[in-house]
Enzyme design. Structure first.
Site, short mmCIF file in Angstrom:
data_model
loop_
_atom_site.label_atom_id
_atom_site.label_comp_id
_atom_site.label_asym_id
_atom_site.label_seq_id
_atom_site.Cartn_x
_atom_site.Cartn_y
_atom_site.Cartn_z
N CYS A 163 0.81 -1.01 -0.14
CA CYS A 163 0.12 0.05 0.00
C CYS A 163 1.02 1.30 0.01
CB CYS A 163 -0.94 0.12 1.32
SG CYS A 163 -1.80 -1.32 1.21
N HIS A 295 -2.51 7.49 6.66
CA HIS A 295 -2.77 6.15 5.86
C HIS A 295 -4.34 5.88 6.41
CE1 HIS A 295 -1.58 2.79 3.77
NE2 HIS A 295 -1.99 2.02 4.43
N HIS A 332 -9.90 1.88 -0.40
CA HIS A 332 -8.44 1.91 -0.13
C HIS A 332 -7.94 1.48 -1.57
CE1 HIS A 332 -4.46 1.26 1.13
NE2 HIS A 332 -4.59 0.33 1.89
#
Lengths: 399, 83
Positions: A163, A295, A332
Site C-alpha cells: 500500500c 494512511h 483503499h
C-alpha cells in the site's frame, strides 16, 4: 535544488479528475455500494463486499491512446489514461526524453490475467490460455505500458511495496531528481480488483469492513477496497519554472522506514520515528497545526498505531494536530493510494482546506471527519504504510 | 477441409482485428516485417489461427521474415496433417 509537482491526474470511484475527487472529499461520503464477485463457471462461489469501483477508461474518448489501450487490462488502461492526463501538453515534450523517468506503483492487480487464465484452464476445459497473460501480468506491466506509450527514454520500473507503492514512486522521483540523475518523472499507481479469487483472497485476510470505512472511529471494522489510479508529473523545480510550468506544490522530502515483525500491522516505534523524521525536516510554520493525510485504512490496529504515533510526535513538537483520512471517499486503492493521497495533499495546500479531517486532542476518540479550513496552510505530510513493514511519508510545501 | 479461399478470408480478418493490418487482398509475398506487425500482435494472430482454423502454428518457426504465403502454406499443411 527544488522538486516540483507540475501535473496531476486521477481516476477513482469518487471522481474522474482531481477536481471531481476534491468535491467528493468535501462532502459526506456515501455508503460504499456492494459489489458481487462471481465466478464464471458452474458451481463457483461468489462474494459480495462493500467496494468502490472505478469506471473503465473509455477508449473512444482517448484517441491518442487507442493502440495502447487495445492490449491493456483495466489496470493498465487506468495507468495510461492518468499518465497522459497528468502530462497534458507535456506529452510531446517527454517523447524521446532520456532525462524523463516512469516509476509506477504496482500492487496485486497484475494477478488478474493469471486468475482469468486459470479459470480458462480449470473450468473452461482449455489446454492453453490467452497469450497476453504474461505481458499483462508482469508486475511491471502498468509501468511499461506508460513508458512505452509516452516514448520516454530514461529509467522506468515498477515499485512494489504494497500500500506504499505509489508513495515510494513519488519518493523515487524526488530523490533521483535531487541526485541529478533525471530531470522529471511520471509517477503514480493503479489498482483494480476484477476477479473473484482476488476478492476472496482479501476477504480471507479478515481486514475488510462489512459496512464502510470509518478511520479512527471507535466502531471501525476494517478496509473498504477501492479501484483507481493517479499520476503526477514531478520535475526539477528550476527547470520547470524556466520553461514556464508553474508548480502545484513543492516536495520537501520523502522518508522511509522499514520495520516491525508483523506483516499486517505497522510497528508503532518505527512509525513514530518515521513521522518524527518527516516533521523534523518539514515542521509546520508558526501558528499552523501539524497536518497529516493519514494512511488511516479503518482497521482496528493500524489506525490505533498511526494515531498514537502522530499524537506522540505532535506532543513532542508542542503542536496542535489535524489528521485527514480520505479513504471513506475513495476506498483503499492499495498501490494507488499513496499517489491519490499525494494529490489530495496538494489540493489541500492550494485550497487551504483539509478534507475528511479532525482536530486531534491528546486523547479521546475521533468520531467525525469533516473539512477543516486552514487559511495559509503551507505544509502537509502524507502517510503510506504497506503490509510487510514498508512505510513512506511524503512532505509537501505550498507553491 | 478448409478451402484455400476460406483460409485467405480468415487470415485477412485475423490480421485486421489483431494487427490492424488492412489487407484488401492477401499479398502472399509480403513479410510480417513489411506489414509492420508488432510481436505482441503476432502472438495474438497465431492464437486466433488456432482458435479459428484449428491449426497450431509454431511461433518459433515464424518471425519478421515469414511471408504471408509461408504462413498460409503452414496452415494448409498442418490442417491436412490434422486431418
Amino acid at each position: 535544488m527544488t522538486v516540483a509537482v507540475t501535473g496531476i491526474a486521477c481516476r477513482t470511484a469518487a471522481g474522474a479528475t482531481p477536481a471531481e475527487l476534491w468535491d467528493a472529499c468535501l462532502g459526506d461520503p456515501s455508503d460504499p455500494p456492494p459489489k458481487s464477485f462471481a465466478g464464471t463457471f458452474a458451481g463457483s462461489p461468489s462474494l459480495t463486499i462493500p467496494f468502490r469501483e472505478a469506471p473503465p477508461v473509455d477508449a473512444a474518448r482517448m484517441p491518442a491512446l487507442a493502440g495502447h489501450l487495445k492490449r491493456a487490462t483495466k489496470n493498465m488502461s487506468l495507468a495510461l489514461a492518468t499518465a497522459f492526463e497528468a502530462l497534458g501538453p507535456m506529452v510531446e515534450r517527454v517523447r524521446g526524453d532520456e532525462r524523463c523517468a516512469v516509476f509506477w506503483g504496482s500492487g496485486s492487480s497484475t494477478i488478474e490475467p493469471i486468475e482469468a487464465s486459470y479459470v480458462q484452464l480449470i473450468a473452461g476445459g482449455k489446454t492453453r490460455v490467452n497469450p497476453l497473460t504474461v505481458p499483462q501480468s508482469m508486475a511491471s506491466s502498468p509501468a511499461s505500458a506508460v513508458a512505452m506509450a509516452l516514448g520516454v527514454r530514461g529509467p522506468s520500473f515498477a515499485i512494489a511495496s504494497a500500500c506504499a507503492s505509489s508513495a515510494h514512486a513519488v519518493a523515487m522521483a524526488e530523490q533521483m531528481i535531487r541526485a541529478g540523475m533525471i530531470d522529471r518523472a511520471i509517477v503514480g499507481g493503479s489498482e483494480v480488483l476484477g476477479e473473484l479469487g482476488a476478492a476472496i483472497s482479501w476477504h480471507s485476510t479478515g481486514v475488510l469492513s462489512k459496512r464502510g470505512c470509518r478511520p479512527f472511529h471507535p466502531d471501525r471494522d476494517g478496509i473498504v477496497l477501492g479501484e483507481g489510479a493517479a499520476a503526477l508529473l514531478i520535475e526539477r523545480g528550476e527547470l520547470a519554472q524556466r520553461e514556464g510550468r508553474a508548480p502545484r506544490a513543492w516536495i520537501e522530502g520523502s522518508f522511509h522506514r522499514t520495520g516491525g515483525t508483523d506483516v499486517m500491522s505497522p510497528d508503532r516505534q518505527i512509525i513514530t520515528e518515521l513521522v518524527d523524521s518527516a516533521v523534523a525536516h518539514a515542521a509546520p510554520s508558526r501558528g499552523m497545526p501539524l497536518v497529516f493525510n493519514a494512511h488511516a485504512t479503518g482497521t482496528v490496529v493500524g489506525d490505533e498505531v498511526e494515531l498514537a504515533a502522530l499524537r506522540t510526535v505532535a506532543a513532542r513538537l508542542g503542536s496542535p494536530l489535524v489528521v485527514s483520512a480520505t479513504k471513506p471517499v475513495t476506498g483503499h486503492m492499495l498501490s494507488a493510494a499513496g499517489a491519490v493521497e499525494a494529490i489530495l495533499a496538494i489540493l489541500s495546500l492550494e485550497a487551504g482546506v483539509v478534507p475528511c479531517a479532525a482536530r486531534v486532542d491528546a486523547d479521546g476518540p475521533i468520531e467525525h471527519l469533516a473539512p477543516i479550513a486552514l487559511p495559509g496552510l503551507d505544509r502537509i505530510h502524507s502517510n503510506s504504510f504497506g503490509f510487510g513493514g514498508m512505510n513512506c511519508v511524503l512532505s509537501f510545501r505550498r507553491a | 477441409m478448409t478451402s484455400d479461399q476460406d483460409i485467405t478470408a480468415t487470415l485477412i480478418q485475423i490480421f485486421k482485428e489483431e494487427a490492424q493490418v488492412n489487407l484488401s487482398h492477401l499479398d502472399e509475398s509480403a513479410t510480417l516485417s513489411d506489414l509492420d506487425v508488432a510481436s505482441i500482435d503476432m502472438v495474438m494472430v497465431l492464437y486466433r489461427i488456432e482458435d479459428d482454423l484449428g491449426v497450431v502454428i509454431d511461433p518459433a518457426k515464424n518471425g519478421p521474415n515469414t511471408t504471408i504465403g509461408e504462413l498460409k502454406r503452414q496452415i494448409m499443411l498442418n490442417g491436412r496433417t490434422a486431418g
